[in-house]
Design a protein around this motif. Structure first.
Motif, PDB file in Angstrom:
ATOM      1  N   LYS A 102       0.840  -1.194   0.000  1.00 11.99           N
ATOM      2  CA  LYS A 102       0.000   0.000   0.000  1.00 11.99           C
ATOM      3  C   LYS A 102       0.874   1.243   0.000  1.00 11.99           C
ATOM      4  N   ILE A 103       0.394   2.269  -0.682  1.00 10.25           N
ATOM      5  CA  ILE A 103       0.990   3.595  -0.557  1.00 10.25           C
ATOM      6  C   ILE A 103       0.074   4.390   0.355  1.00 10.25           C
ATOM      7  N   LEU A 104       0.617   4.871   1.468  1.00 11.36           N
ATOM      8  CA  LEU A 104      -0.144   5.662   2.424  1.00 11.36           C
ATOM      9  C   LEU A 104       0.261   7.126   2.292  1.00 11.36           C
ATOM     10  N   VAL A 105      -0.746   8.007   2.304  1.00 13.39           N
ATOM     11  CA  VAL A 105      -0.524   9.448   2.175  1.00 13.39           C
ATOM     12  C   VAL A 105      -1.307  10.148   3.276  1.00 13.39           C
ATOM     13  N   TRP A 106      -0.677  11.136   3.912  1.00 15.35           N
ATOM     14  CA  TRP A 106      -1.297  11.837   5.043  1.00 15.35           C
ATOM     15  C   TRP A 106      -1.518  13.316   4.718  1.00 15.35           C
ATOM     16  N   PRO A 107      -2.659  13.681   4.117  1.00 17.86           N
ATOM     17  CA  PRO A 107      -2.949  15.100   3.879  1.00 17.86           C
ATOM     18  C   PRO A 107      -3.167  15.833   5.209  1.00 17.86           C
ATOM     19  N   ALA A 108      -3.059  17.149   5.159  1.00 16.36           N
ATOM     20  CA  ALA A 108      -3.168  17.937   6.388  1.00 16.36           C
ATOM     21  C   ALA A 108      -4.599  18.295   6.746  1.00 16.36           C
ATOM     22  N   ASP A 109      -5.498  18.328   5.769  1.00 18.13           N
ATOM     23  CA  ASP A 109      -6.858  18.784   6.041  1.00 18.13           C
ATOM     24  C   ASP A 109      -7.823  18.182   5.028  1.00 18.13           C
ATOM     25  N   LYS A 148      -8.097  12.575  -3.413  1.00 16.32           N
ATOM     26  CA  LYS A 148      -9.096  11.718  -4.043  1.00 16.32           C
ATOM     27  C   LYS A 148      -9.134  11.952  -5.550  1.00 16.32           C
ATOM     28  N   ARG A 149      -9.041  13.207  -5.967  1.00 15.72           N
ATOM     29  CA  ARG A 149      -9.044  13.506  -7.398  1.00 15.72           C
ATOM     30  C   ARG A 149      -7.805  12.932  -8.090  1.00 15.72           C
ATOM     31  N   ILE A 150      -6.681  12.978  -7.404  1.00 11.36           N
ATOM     32  CA  ILE A 150      -5.451  12.409  -7.959  1.00 11.36           C
ATOM     33  C   ILE A 150      -5.572  10.894  -8.083  1.00 11.36           C
ATOM     34  N   PHE A 151      -6.250  10.270  -7.134  1.00 12.45           N
ATOM     35  CA  PHE A 151      -6.413   8.812  -7.132  1.00 12.45           C
ATOM     36  C   PHE A 151      -7.347   8.307  -8.243  1.00 12.45           C
ATOM     37  N   GLU A 152      -8.285   9.129  -8.681  1.00 10.58           N
ATOM     38  CA  GLU A 152      -9.358   8.668  -9.567  1.00 10.58           C
ATOM     39  C   GLU A 152      -8.863   7.907 -10.794  1.00 10.58           C
ATOM     40  N   PRO A 153      -7.853   8.389 -11.529  1.00 11.26           N
ATOM     41  CA  PRO A 153      -7.454   7.670 -12.751  1.00 11.26           C
ATOM     42  C   PRO A 153      -6.571   6.444 -12.510  1.00 11.26           C
ATOM     43  N   LEU A 154      -6.184   6.171 -11.282  1.00  7.99           N
ATOM     44  CA  LEU A 154      -5.285   5.050 -11.026  1.00  7.99           C
ATOM     45  C   LEU A 154      -5.986   3.716 -11.303  1.00  7.99           C
ATOM     46  N   PRO A 155      -5.265   2.735 -11.873  1.00 11.72           N
ATOM     47  CA  PRO A 155      -5.881   1.448 -12.231  1.00 11.72           C
ATOM     48  C   PRO A 155      -5.884   0.456 -11.072  1.00 11.72           C
ATOM     49  N   CYS A 156      -6.268   0.915  -9.891  1.00 12.85           N
ATOM     50  CA  CYS A 156      -6.242   0.046  -8.718  1.00 12.85           C
ATOM     51  C   CYS A 156      -7.204   0.606  -7.677  1.00 12.85           C
ATOM     52  N   THR A 167      -5.162  11.344  11.297  1.00  6.75           N
ATOM     53  CA  THR A 167      -6.351  12.166  11.096  1.00  6.75           C
ATOM     54  C   THR A 167      -6.866  11.890   9.684  1.00  6.75           C
ATOM     55  N   TYR A 168      -6.263  12.500   8.689  1.00  6.22           N
ATOM     56  CA  TYR A 168      -6.635  12.233   7.305  1.00  6.22           C
ATOM     57  C   TYR A 168      -5.659  11.234   6.695  1.00  6.22           C
ATOM     58  N   LEU A 169      -6.195  10.326   5.872  1.00  5.49           N
ATOM     59  CA  LEU A 169      -5.360   9.273   5.292  1.00  5.49           C
ATOM     60  C   LEU A 169      -5.888   8.890   3.917  1.00  5.49           C
ATOM     61  N   GLY A 170      -4.957   8.741   2.963  1.00 10.25           N
ATOM     62  CA  GLY A 170      -5.275   8.195   1.654  1.00 10.25           C
ATOM     63  C   GLY A 170      -4.478   6.919   1.451  1.00 10.25           C
ATOM     64  N   VAL A 171      -5.099   5.917   0.821  1.00  8.12           N
ATOM     65  CA  VAL A 171      -4.453   4.619   0.622  1.00  8.12           C
ATOM     66  C   VAL A 171      -4.631   4.172  -0.823  1.00  8.12           C
ATOM     67  N   VAL A 172      -3.533   3.691  -1.416  1.00  8.01           N
ATOM     68  CA  VAL A 172      -3.562   3.086  -2.745  1.00  8.01           C
ATOM     69  C   VAL A 172      -3.068   1.654  -2.598  1.00  8.01           C
ATOM     70  N   TYR A 173      -3.800   0.695  -3.160  1.00  2.81           N
ATOM     71  CA  TYR A 173      -3.452  -0.719  -3.061  1.00  2.81           C
ATOM     72  C   TYR A 173      -2.649  -1.137  -4.294  1.00  2.81           C
ATOM     73  N   ALA A 174      -1.525  -1.816  -4.063  1.00  8.87           N
ATOM     74  CA  ALA A 174      -0.661  -2.258  -5.152  1.00  8.87           C
ATOM     75  C   ALA A 174      -0.431  -3.759  -5.066  1.00  8.87           C
ATOM     76  N   ASP A 175      -0.238  -4.375  -6.223  1.00  7.57           N
ATOM     77  CA  ASP A 175       0.046  -5.806  -6.297  1.00  7.57           C
ATOM     78  C   ASP A 175       1.552  -5.985  -6.491  1.00  7.57           C
ATOM     79  N   GLY A 176       2.270  -6.077  -5.390  1.00  7.31           N
ATOM     80  CA  GLY A 176       3.714  -6.255  -5.443  1.00  7.31           C
ATOM     81  C   GLY A 176       4.474  -4.976  -5.153  1.00  7.31           C
ATOM     82  N   LEU A 177       5.708  -5.151  -4.694  1.00  2.00           N
ATOM     83  CA  LEU A 177       6.526  -4.010  -4.287  1.00  2.00           C
ATOM     84  C   LEU A 177       6.922  -3.137  -5.470  1.00  2.00           C
ATOM     85  N   GLU A 178       7.217  -3.739  -6.612  1.00  2.00           N
ATOM     86  CA  GLU A 178       7.619  -2.931  -7.760  1.00  2.00           C
ATOM     87  C   GLU A 178       6.488  -2.027  -8.234  1.00  2.00           C
ATOM     88  N   MET A 179       5.267  -2.564  -8.243  1.00  2.00           N
ATOM     89  CA  MET A 179       4.119  -1.736  -8.610  1.00  2.00           C
ATOM     90  C   MET A 179       3.947  -0.607  -7.597  1.00  2.00           C
TER      91      MET A 179
END
Length: 265
Positions: free
Chosen positions: A91-98, A106-114, A130-142
């Protein structure tokens, strides 16, 4: 019924059958009349939102996390073995401030194929987030490639920027809490066949009662409410600029001759 080979397979000194029996005795799982296992009824499936409001986008092959984590890890494996089916989950974890930054993410995530999600965890006592964004990946290289692409997009987004923290992690947090550092996980090849058998004997929970559009609208409303509660004024971006706070009238307790006109608090 599970096969004798699967029932007798040991995880940290206990058999899968012993772990399943314990989970049933504790009311965490049940067995239907046809012999299939399912998670105990959860009233959350009928709720529109919760104190961790989440906006989810599913990819073409969303991970079966309830089966892998709630059933396999917590029940069948007794919290002592990361499922074979989770071995390539990063997973890629991102911590926005607000909230403004979260919705930009969320808008940046929309076109991702996952699969992706954004949420507020401020009211969850189990996490410091507090705030958290998560992207799921299949494998470390991805995950590494996604991290590079996201880093560029986040750095150039005015509501986010280079100060926003990002990390690559493996699997779920409760795995590392119970099984130790994720770079030391081991997987017995026999687990693959065991998990295929248990998957055939598992009944997934019914779909949510409410349609996704309605759940997303309720989640956004709850995101606005929690942002207001924690003092994040960017909630006004998402409710037409209307402030949720007002100053009620208060009265002076030491003036019995007060004419009742009152004063502002």
């Amino acid at each position: 019924m599970i096969s004798p080979q699967t029932a007798s397979f040991r995880v940290a000194g206990r058999t899968i059958q012993e772990n399943l029996d314990r989970a049933m005795a504790e009311g965490r799982i049940v067995v239907d009349e046809d012999g299939r296992y399912r998670l105990a009824p959860n009233p959350g499936t009928s709720l529109l939102t919760s104190d961790t409001p989440t906006l989810i986008k599913y990819g073409p092959s969303p991970p079966p996390c309830q089966f892998l984590n709630d059933f396999l890890f917590k029940a069948a494996y007794g919290g002592a073995q990361v499922p074979h089916g989770c071995r390539s989950c990063y997973k890629i974890l991102v911590w926005p401030a607000d909230l403004r930054g979260l919705m930009a993410l969320k808008r940046i995530f929309e076109p991702l194929p996952c699969s992706t999600k954004v949420r507020n965890e401020a009211l969850d006592a189990r996490t410091p987030n507090t705030y958290l964004g998560v992207v799921y990946a299949d494998g470390l290289e991805m995950a590494r490639q996604l991290h590079r692409d996201l880093r560029t997009a986040i750095d150039t987004e005015p509501t986010l920027g280079t100060a926003i923290r990002m990390e690559i992690r493996r699997g779920c947090t409760n795995y590392e809490q119970s099984c130790g550092p994720s770079d030391r996980y081991s997987f017995d090849p026999a687990l693959e066949a065991i998990e295929q058998e248990l998957a055939a004997l598992y009944r997934a929970p019914p779909p949510p009662l409410h349609p996704k559009a309605k759940r997303d609208a309720a989640a956004l409303l709850r995101l606005i409410q929690i942002a207001f509660q924690i003092g994040d004024e960017t909630y006004k971006d998402f409710n037409g600029g209307k402030g949720l706070r007002f100053d009620p009238v208060a009265y002076d307790v030491d003036s019995p001759e007060d004419d009742g006109a009152g004063r502002k608090a």
